[in-house]
Design a protein around this motif. Structure first.
Motif, PDB file in Angstrom:
ATOM      1  N   ASN A   1       0.804  -1.219   0.000  1.00 31.33           N
ATOM      2  CA  ASN A   1       0.000   0.000   0.000  1.00 31.33           C
ATOM      3  C   ASN A   1       0.842   1.277   0.000  1.00 31.33           C
ATOM      4  OD1 ASN A   1      -2.389   1.439  -0.030  1.00 31.33           O
ATOM      5  ND2 ASN A   1      -2.613   1.432   2.190  1.00 31.33           N
TER       6      ASN A   1
ATOM      7  N   ALA B   1      -0.808   3.091  -4.014  1.00 29.30           N
ATOM      8  CA  ALA B   1      -1.535   3.107  -2.743  1.00 29.30           C
ATOM      9  C   ALA B   1      -3.026   2.999  -3.035  1.00 29.30           C
ATOM     10  CB  ALA B   1      -1.234   4.388  -1.971  1.00 29.30           C
ATOM     11  N   TRP B   2      -3.741   2.267  -2.203  1.00 23.83           N
ATOM     12  CA  TRP B   2      -5.143   1.986  -2.451  1.00 23.83           C
ATOM     13  C   TRP B   2      -6.029   3.232  -2.478  1.00 23.83           C
ATOM     14  CZ3 TRP B   2      -6.777  -2.005  -4.780  1.00 23.83           C
ATOM     15  CH2 TRP B   2      -6.279  -3.288  -4.542  1.00 23.83           C
TER      16      TRP B   2
ATOM     17  N   PRO C   1      -0.838  -2.527  -5.179  1.00 18.52           N
ATOM     18  CA  PRO C   1      -0.799  -2.131  -3.762  1.00 18.52           C
ATOM     19  C   PRO C   1      -0.641  -3.292  -2.796  1.00 18.52           C
ATOM     20  CG  PRO C   1      -2.566  -0.975  -4.905  1.00 18.52           C
ATOM     21  CD  PRO C   1      -2.050  -1.999  -5.860  1.00 18.52           C
TER      22      PRO C   1
END
Length: 366
Positions: free
Chosen positions: A239, A269-270, A292
């Protein structure tokens, strides 16, 4: 002149658009979402042509070098007179204007692709469309050819606006700075308002599933990595982690010697947007393209979703990963195009309504 002609229907209520330099069809997808009927497209690359045809079978497709294509012949094929076309849109190949290439200005200026801006203007002058849309890399704004294009369309009677925008502000799940020109001779064009809510990687990839458990051939195309690279990827924190998070002893020697390109071997990143999706999106050494959560790069299907294509957009996997990645990386994000095309369509419709109202009042004497 080679073209794939489609049967004409008797009537078309939606305003007609033509897509120059169509690539795999991101611009056309966006124009259709906005409400235009894409009547014709021009593209020279055989693999991009195949992909375009898979997704836009009703469009008359010109398989041509645009420099050899006669715009008057295109109008005749479509049954249009000069001035009838609602929208002429396109993105002249922008590699010659890209940020990395323009660091070496001499070589960039000599790139023959840069001169295709002039062919865009040639089509405008002949077709005299009601509205124009051109999208490109930000560096084009500093080139004399773009300045000449703007001066020329102004002399033809067009009002225009130019801005550099981030596609992430228009519900595209990636940071992507692009120059856009909107022009009209029937209304005052405006840049579309930005959206306050950005689409995240999590939202864009929701429900995609694992490549190992899918019938989607594009999503299932396998990775080929050495054991050493696989081990390195597995150590990158999930992430949003980066290679700089690794202990020094696990960092590659080439990375230790360079402070630049810090996104390579990084994860997305989510809950934010992704970096710009490029033709290197399947290679961890080309940018922050690691998934991620999973120990792999994003798949080509995931890359296309981050560009804003629908999940059922078709690509011929026989073309190979590199060729498809190039098409996706070079594509125009459909939601970004749709946002601005809707404004042009509204202006066209309002001007048409105004003319119709005046004629009804004057009994047609104008």
């Amino acid at each position: 002149m080679k073209r794939t002609m489609k049967p004409k229907t008797s009537t078309h209520k939606r305003p007609t658009a033509i897509d120059l330099f169509s690539g795999c069809g991101g611009l056309s997808e966006g124009l259709k979402r906005a409400g235009f009927r894409v009547a014709a497209a021009v593209e020279i690359d055989p693999k991009a042509l195949t992909t375009y045809r898979l997704n836009h079978p009703s469009v008359t497709l010109y398989e041509n070098d645009i420099r050899q294509l006669d715009p008057e012949a295109v109008l005749a094929d479509l049954g249009l007179e000069r001035g009838e076309l609602a929208l002429l849109a396109g993105c002249p190949p922008c590699q010659g204007f890209s940020r990395l290439r323009t660091r070496n200005k001499a070589k960039s200026a000599d790139d023959p692709r840069n001169d295709l801006v002039g062919d865009f203007l040639r089509f405008i002058s002949v077709m005299y469309p009601k509205t124009i849309m051109m999208e490109n890399v930000p560096a084009l704004a500093d080139d004399g050819r773009f300045a000449r294009l703007c001066d020329s369309i102004k002399a033809l009677g067009y009002s225009y606006v130019v801005n550099v925008l981030d596609a992430a502000d228009y519900r595209v799940a990636q940071r992507r700075k692009r120059l856009i020109l909107l022009a009209s001779r029937v209304h005052e064009p405006k840049i579309a308002e930005t959206r306050g809510d950005r689409l995240t990687v999590r939202e864009a990839l929701f429900g995609v599933g694992a490549p190992s458990a899918t019938s989607d051939k594009l999503h299932a195309l396998p990775e080929r990595r050495s054991d050493a690279v696989r081990k390195l990827i597995a150590m990158i924190p999930k992430n949003g982690g980066s290679r700089t998070d690794l202990p020094v002893e696990y960092q590659l020697e080439c990375h230790k010697k360079s402070n630049g390109f810090r996104d390579v071997y990084g994860r997305m990143a989510w809950d934010t947007v992704s970096p710009t999706i490029t033709s290197g999106c399947i290679n961890p050494s080309k940018g922050r393209f690691l998934h991620p959560s999973y120990n792999r790069t994003i798949t080509l299907r995931e890359a296309s979703l981050l560009q804003g294509f629908p999940i059922d957009y078709r690509f011929d996997v026989s073309h190979g990963k590199e060729a498809i990645a190039l098409m996706i990386g070079n594509a125009l994000p459909p939601p970004f195009i749709a946002a601005h095309a809707k404004g042009l369509l509204l202006g066209i419709n309002q001007s048409t309504l105004t003319i119709a109202t005046r004629r009804s009042v004057t009994g047609g004497d104008e």
